[in-house]
Design an enzyme around this catalytic site. Structure first.
Site, PDB file in Angstrom:
ATOM      1  N   ASP A   4      32.872  16.019  35.971  1.00 31.36           N
ATOM      2  CA  ASP A   4      33.602  15.093  35.145  1.00 31.36           C
ATOM      3  C   ASP A   4      34.996  15.600  34.811  1.00 31.36           C
ATOM      4  OD1 ASP A   4      32.581  12.722  34.308  1.00 31.36           O
ATOM      5  OD2 ASP A   4      31.118  13.667  33.185  1.00 31.36           O
ATOM      6  N   LYS A  11      25.393   5.736  39.331  1.00 29.32           N
ATOM      7  CA  LYS A  11      25.556   6.910  39.615  1.00 29.32           C
ATOM      8  C   LYS A  11      24.392   7.470  40.607  1.00 29.32           C
ATOM      9  CE  LYS A  11      28.820   7.796  35.884  1.00 29.32           C
ATOM     10  NZ  LYS A  11      29.220   8.286  34.499  1.00 29.32           N
ATOM     11  N   GLN A  24      26.401  12.392  30.510  1.00 28.39           N
ATOM     12  CA  GLN A  24      26.917  10.893  30.090  1.00 28.39           C
ATOM     13  C   GLN A  24      27.288  10.879  28.522  1.00 28.39           C
ATOM     14  OE1 GLN A  24      27.668   8.862  32.355  1.00 28.39           O
ATOM     15  NE2 GLN A  24      28.100   7.162  31.160  1.00 28.39           N
TER      16      GLN A  24
HETATM   17  N1  GUN Z   1      31.452   7.776  29.511  1.00 24.90           N
HETATM   18  C1  GUN Z   1      32.362   6.981  29.860  1.00 24.90           C
HETATM   19  N2  GUN Z   1      32.943   7.296  30.997  1.00 24.90           N
HETATM   20  C2  GUN Z   1      32.371   8.428  31.440  1.00 24.90           C
HETATM   21  C3  GUN Z   1      32.493   9.348  32.326  1.00 24.90           C
HETATM   22  O1  GUN Z   1      33.440   9.141  33.139  1.00 24.90           O
HETATM   23  N3  GUN Z   1      31.535  10.478  32.310  1.00 24.90           N
HETATM   24  C4  GUN Z   1      30.604  10.545  31.502  1.00 24.90           C
HETATM   25  N4  GUN Z   1      30.152  11.617  31.390  1.00 24.90           N
HETATM   26  N5  GUN Z   1      30.774   9.884  30.539  1.00 24.90           N
HETATM   27  C5  GUN Z   1      31.443   8.710  30.557  1.00 24.90           C
END
Ligand code: GUN
Length: 246
Positions: free
Chosen positions: A71, A4, A48
């Site tokens: 998100d 990311k 996350q």
């Molecule tokens: N953990 C697993 N998938 C995601 C996601 O798309 N965003 C975030 N912030 N955490 C995650």
């Protein structure tokens, strides 16, 4: 997270990482989020998940400014998505819709079966497929005759986190199969591991009309959609029209 950050920079945006220790307190984490809310140089905030068990995930998500919630996990964005109002939409399911649109000319009236009911994938996926005029079923671990239900799916989205659970004989011939799973399993070579999806790919590919691989299918789309959401958030913050093809 590494991908990311890397791709954010490759796309010409700045990426600020706040790596907090696992022992971080709720107050420290909330303080970090609120500082980012106030920072005009920041258009998108992503916490996350999962968080360590001593932290209250819901409270942290609700502390994020909904306008910066790239998100799409804040209840305001969840609610907006459900009523068809402009929202920041969760990245993985949004990426899945882009893949489905490539494979399925007209999803109207098709039966979409989603296996998995998580807040991150299953539930928002259902809203997005409804908005595409699909007839939507959400299945989960308690669903009766899951293979039989899956066989009715014109579009099958597997998001359960169980390696290769969906077998070839669960697939309707010609169906569009989207595999959201990323599971690490032991490889043939001792001590090594490999990634597999929630779908037994080789079997399913013999029956499906279209199918996403793992790795390299849904995963890269999630990051692309995260960048897209960040551009959308930045445009809205500046009052810039969002390009129609974004
Ligand atoms: N953990 C697993 N998938 C995601 C996601 O798309 N965003 C975030 N912030 N955490 C995650």
């Amino acid at each position: 997270m590494r991908n990311k950050a890397r791709q954010t920079v490759a796309a010409g945006m700045r990426s600020f990482e706040h790596l907090l220790p696992a022992s971080t307190s709720q107050a420290e984490l909330l303080d970090t989020v609120r500082r980012l809310n106030r920072d005009p140089a920041v258009h998108g905030i992503l916490v996350q998940l999962p968080l360590p068990s001593h932290l209250a995930e819901d409270e942290v998500i609700e502390a994020i400014d909904p306008a910066k919630d790239v998100d799409g996990f804040h209840p305001i964005n969840v609610g907006r998505l459900s009523i068809g109002a402009p929202a920041l939409v969760p990245c993985t399911p949004y990426g899945c819709t882009l893949l489905i649109r490539e494979a399925v000319a007209d999803p109207t009236g098709l039966h979409a079966v989603i296996v998995g009911r998580s807040n991150i994938v299953g539930k928002p996926m259902a809203q997005l497929l409804l908005a595409m005029n699909c007839t939507v079923t959400i299945a989960h671990s308690r669903t009766r005759d899951l293979p039989g239900l899956a066989r009715q799916a014109d579009i099958l989205v597997a998001a359960v986190g169980r390696p290769e659970m969906v077998r070839g004989d669960w697939i309707k011939p010609g169906a569009c199969v989207i595999d959201v799973g990323i599971n690490r399993v032991p490889a043939a070579e001792p001590g090594k591991t490999r990634l597999v999806g929630d779908v037994a790919f080789a079997e399913a590919a013999e029956v499906a009309g279209a199918i996403t691989p793992v790795p390299g299918g849904v995963g890269p789309m999630t990051i692309a959609c995260l960048l897209r959401n960040t551009v959308v958030a930045a445009c809205r913050a500046r009052g810039i029209d969002i390009p129609a093809d974004l």
